[in-house]
Design an enzyme around this catalytic site. Structure first.
Site, mmCIF file in Angstrom:
data_model
loop_
_atom_site.group_PDB
_atom_site.id
_atom_site.type_symbol
_atom_site.label_atom_id
_atom_site.label_comp_id
_atom_site.label_asym_id
_atom_site.label_seq_id
_atom_site.Cartn_x
_atom_site.Cartn_y
_atom_site.Cartn_z
ATOM 1 N N THR A 1 0.824 -1.215 0.000
ATOM 2 C CA THR A 1 0.000 0.000 0.000
ATOM 3 C C THR A 1 0.858 1.265 0.000
ATOM 4 O O THR A 1 0.614 2.195 -0.781
ATOM 5 C CB THR A 1 -0.882 0.040 1.274
ATOM 6 O OG1 THR A 1 -1.307 -1.274 1.593
ATOM 7 C CG2 THR A 1 -2.056 0.958 1.095
ATOM 8 N N TRP B 1 3.854 1.837 -0.951
ATOM 9 C CA TRP B 1 4.541 2.023 -2.236
ATOM 10 C C TRP B 1 3.581 2.591 -3.287
ATOM 11 O O TRP B 1 3.870 3.585 -3.956
ATOM 12 C CB TRP B 1 5.101 0.665 -2.677
ATOM 13 C CG TRP B 1 5.954 0.673 -3.898
ATOM 14 C CD1 TRP B 1 6.580 1.748 -4.467
ATOM 15 C CD2 TRP B 1 6.290 -0.470 -4.703
ATOM 16 N NE1 TRP B 1 7.288 1.345 -5.568
ATOM 17 C CE2 TRP B 1 7.136 0.002 -5.742
ATOM 18 C CE3 TRP B 1 5.969 -1.828 -4.642
ATOM 19 C CZ2 TRP B 1 7.651 -0.866 -6.710
ATOM 20 C CZ3 TRP B 1 6.491 -2.669 -5.603
ATOM 21 C CH2 TRP B 1 7.315 -2.188 -6.627
ATOM 22 N N HIS C 1 -8.688 -0.389 3.131
ATOM 23 C CA HIS C 1 -8.584 -1.849 3.237
ATOM 24 C C HIS C 1 -9.991 -2.476 3.216
ATOM 25 O O HIS C 1 -10.138 -3.669 3.452
ATOM 26 C CB HIS C 1 -7.925 -2.251 4.563
ATOM 27 C CG HIS C 1 -6.457 -1.963 4.647
ATOM 28 N ND1 HIS C 1 -5.596 -2.092 3.588
ATOM 29 C CD2 HIS C 1 -5.681 -1.575 5.703
ATOM 30 C CE1 HIS C 1 -4.366 -1.783 3.984
ATOM 31 N NE2 HIS C 1 -4.393 -1.464 5.250
ATOM 32 N N SER D 1 5.010 -10.435 6.152
ATOM 33 C CA SER D 1 5.121 -8.990 6.351
ATOM 34 C C SER D 1 4.180 -8.531 7.475
ATOM 35 O O SER D 1 4.553 -7.732 8.335
ATOM 36 C CB SER D 1 4.771 -8.278 5.036
ATOM 37 O OG SER D 1 4.903 -6.896 5.168
ATOM 38 N N TYR E 1 1.715 -6.936 -6.619
ATOM 39 C CA TYR E 1 2.990 -6.404 -6.100
ATOM 40 C C TYR E 1 4.163 -6.980 -6.891
ATOM 41 O O TYR E 1 5.090 -6.269 -7.275
ATOM 42 C CB TYR E 1 3.088 -6.780 -4.622
ATOM 43 C CG TYR E 1 4.347 -6.341 -3.896
ATOM 44 C CD1 TYR E 1 4.393 -5.130 -3.210
ATOM 45 C CD2 TYR E 1 5.477 -7.154 -3.859
ATOM 46 C CE1 TYR E 1 5.530 -4.738 -2.511
ATOM 47 C CE2 TYR E 1 6.617 -6.770 -3.167
ATOM 48 C CZ TYR E 1 6.640 -5.562 -2.494
ATOM 49 O OH TYR E 1 7.772 -5.189 -1.802
ATOM 50 N N ARG F 1 10.306 -2.575 5.409
ATOM 51 C CA ARG F 1 11.090 -3.646 6.025
ATOM 52 C C ARG F 1 12.112 -4.144 5.012
ATOM 53 O O ARG F 1 13.218 -3.653 4.973
ATOM 54 C CB ARG F 1 10.162 -4.768 6.534
ATOM 55 C CG ARG F 1 10.835 -5.750 7.485
ATOM 56 C CD ARG F 1 9.853 -6.827 7.913
ATOM 57 N NE ARG F 1 9.348 -7.586 6.782
ATOM 58 C CZ ARG F 1 9.919 -8.701 6.294
ATOM 59 N NH1 ARG F 1 10.974 -9.208 6.880
ATOM 60 N NH2 ARG F 1 9.408 -9.329 5.248
ATOM 61 N N GLY G 1 10.946 -5.203 1.461
ATOM 62 C CA GLY G 1 10.459 -4.798 0.140
ATOM 63 C C GLY G 1 10.882 -5.733 -0.982
ATOM 64 O O GLY G 1 11.169 -5.292 -2.093
HETATM 65 P P1 A3P Z 1 7.942 -6.439 3.637
HETATM 66 O O1 A3P Z 1 7.501 -6.521 5.066
HETATM 67 O O2 A3P Z 1 7.854 -7.753 2.935
HETATM 68 O O3 A3P Z 1 9.282 -5.818 3.485
HETATM 69 P P2 A3P Z 1 1.947 -1.953 3.203
HETATM 70 O O4 A3P Z 1 2.482 -0.709 2.633
HETATM 71 O O5 A3P Z 1 0.713 -2.457 2.527
HETATM 72 O O6 A3P Z 1 1.823 -1.866 4.666
HETATM 73 O O7 A3P Z 1 3.024 -3.093 2.866
HETATM 74 C C1 A3P Z 1 4.295 -3.057 3.459
HETATM 75 C C2 A3P Z 1 5.207 -3.921 2.628
HETATM 76 O O8 A3P Z 1 5.588 -3.211 1.446
HETATM 77 C C3 A3P Z 1 6.504 -4.217 3.376
HETATM 78 O O9 A3P Z 1 6.929 -5.483 2.867
HETATM 79 C C4 A3P Z 1 7.378 -3.072 2.905
HETATM 80 O O10 A3P Z 1 8.748 -3.294 3.101
HETATM 81 C C5 A3P Z 1 7.002 -3.014 1.437
HETATM 82 N N1 A3P Z 1 7.314 -1.705 0.824
HETATM 83 C C6 A3P Z 1 7.176 -0.477 1.368
HETATM 84 N N2 A3P Z 1 7.596 0.451 0.507
HETATM 85 C C7 A3P Z 1 8.010 -0.183 -0.607
HETATM 86 C C8 A3P Z 1 8.579 0.251 -1.844
HETATM 87 N N3 A3P Z 1 8.791 1.526 -2.103
HETATM 88 N N4 A3P Z 1 8.874 -0.689 -2.768
HETATM 89 C C9 A3P Z 1 8.656 -2.002 -2.520
HETATM 90 N N5 A3P Z 1 8.140 -2.490 -1.359
HETATM 91 C C10 A3P Z 1 7.811 -1.578 -0.412
#
Ligand code: A3P
Length: 301
Positions: free
Chosen positions: A51, A53, A111, A141, A200, A266, A268
């Site tokens: 989300t 991202w 959501h 995640s 994703y 975290r 990504g």
């Molecule tokens: P991980 O925990 O697998 O690293 P949300 O934004 O829906 O809460 O999802 C968070 C997940 O998206 C986390 O995954 C986070 O690291 C990843 N994320 C956040 N920013 C991102 C980016 N710019 N590009 C890719 N993944 C990203």
């Protein structure tokens, strides 16, 4: 019904999906009071599907004429969740939100499962962008995220095994995961002009192609001049994991609701679940996913 959740809270089932107490309060109020506009854009996800991202990407894309200088961009000093609010979380206070300052087309994220959308959203005919992620990585995640959010005194039971079992039974934040995805997948098949369904993993693999597709879906395609100038690369660089996660605001800042901005970044990566789940767990999740989605022509393995 309520089930003791692993979100440092009780999860309540409402219209077939599980919500925290705080979230449910927002869902109910938003269902009653939110007035959608035909031009609104809703970015829909299950938690931890990327989300943050896509909020950054969509904000940068839709506001590129307002903020042409990447060195002065609001994303450099604001977490994406501040620039693109979660609709239902805007309704958790007794005072209702004032969206009058939002420029059209308004961009919200949510959501909310499809069945729980406010009636005005259905009536408005506004567009949706749905982002999903394979459930194994989404689960891992989410497990990390909820561990980070727990207050010290609540750091009791949250074993990976117990959380996994609940997720597979559908008891997870905004779960059952598969039902959430299917609600929007079916809509995207019925009305592709209205619902754009993204993954994703595809966004990681071919970000430029998806950014272009997104721009066309939203009715703001890139001009040849923009393409020549490299605007697509500029947006993707600005919204990359490395760029966003290393900004001061995302390293040390907090959201107005208290969550630390760094909890949204975290690793990504695709496939990190392999570092946490056993072969049996991976196989079990794949089996459930196949059973639930196969007949609908969707693959999320
Ligand atoms: P991980 O925990 O697998 O690293 P949300 O934004 O829906 O809460 O999802 C968070 C997940 O998206 C986390 O995954 C986070 O690291 C990843 N994320 C956040 N920013 C991102 C980016 N710019 N590009 C890719 N993944 C990203």
């Amino acid at each position: 019904p309520a089930e003791k959740g692993w979100v440092a809270n009780y999860l309540h089932q409402y219209q077939g999906f599980w919500h925290t107490t705080r979230q449910l309060q927002g869902v109910l109020a938003c269902q009653k009071h939110f007035q959608a506009h035909h031009t609104d854009i809703l970015l829909v996800t299950t938690p931890k599907s990327g989300t943050t991202w896509l909020k950054a990407i969509m904000f940068a894309l839709m506001n590129r004429a307002r903020f042409p200088d990447p060195k002065q961009h609001p994303l450099l000093t604001n977490n994406p969740h501040v620039l693109v609010p979660f609709l239902e979380l805007e309704y958790i206070d007794t005072q209702f939100p004032d969206f009058t300052s939002f420029i059209s087309p308004r961009l919200f994220s949510t959501h909310l499962p499809f069945v729980s959308l406010p009636k005005s959203v259905e009536d408005s005919g506004c567009k949706f962008v749905y982002l999903c992620r394979n459930p194994k990585d989404t689960f891992v995640s989410l497990w990390h995220f909820t561990n980070k959010l727990r207050k010290p005194k609540e750091k009791v039971e949250n074993s990976l095994e117990e959380a996994f079992d609940k997720f597979c039974r559908g008891v997870s934040l905004c779960g059952p995961f598969w039902d959430h995805v299917l609600g929007y997948w079916k809509q995207s098949l019925e009305d592709p002009e209205r619902v754009l369904f993204l993954k994703y993993e595809d966004l990681k693999k071919k970000p430029k192609a998806l950014l272009r597709r997104l721009s066309e879906f939203l009715g703001c395609p890139f001009s040849q001049e923009e393409e020549n100038y490299g605007v697509t690369d500029e947006i993707l660089n600005l919204c990359s994991f490395d760029k966003l996660s290393n900004l001061e605001v995302n390293k040390t800042g907090k959201l107005p609701s208290g969550e630390e901005n760094c909890t949204f970044f975290r690793r990504g990566e695709v496939g990190d679940s392999m570092n946490y789940l056993t072969a049996d767990m991976l196989e079990k999740m794949d089996r459930i996913t196949e059973q639930k989605l196969k007949s609908c022509g969707l693959s999320l393995l």
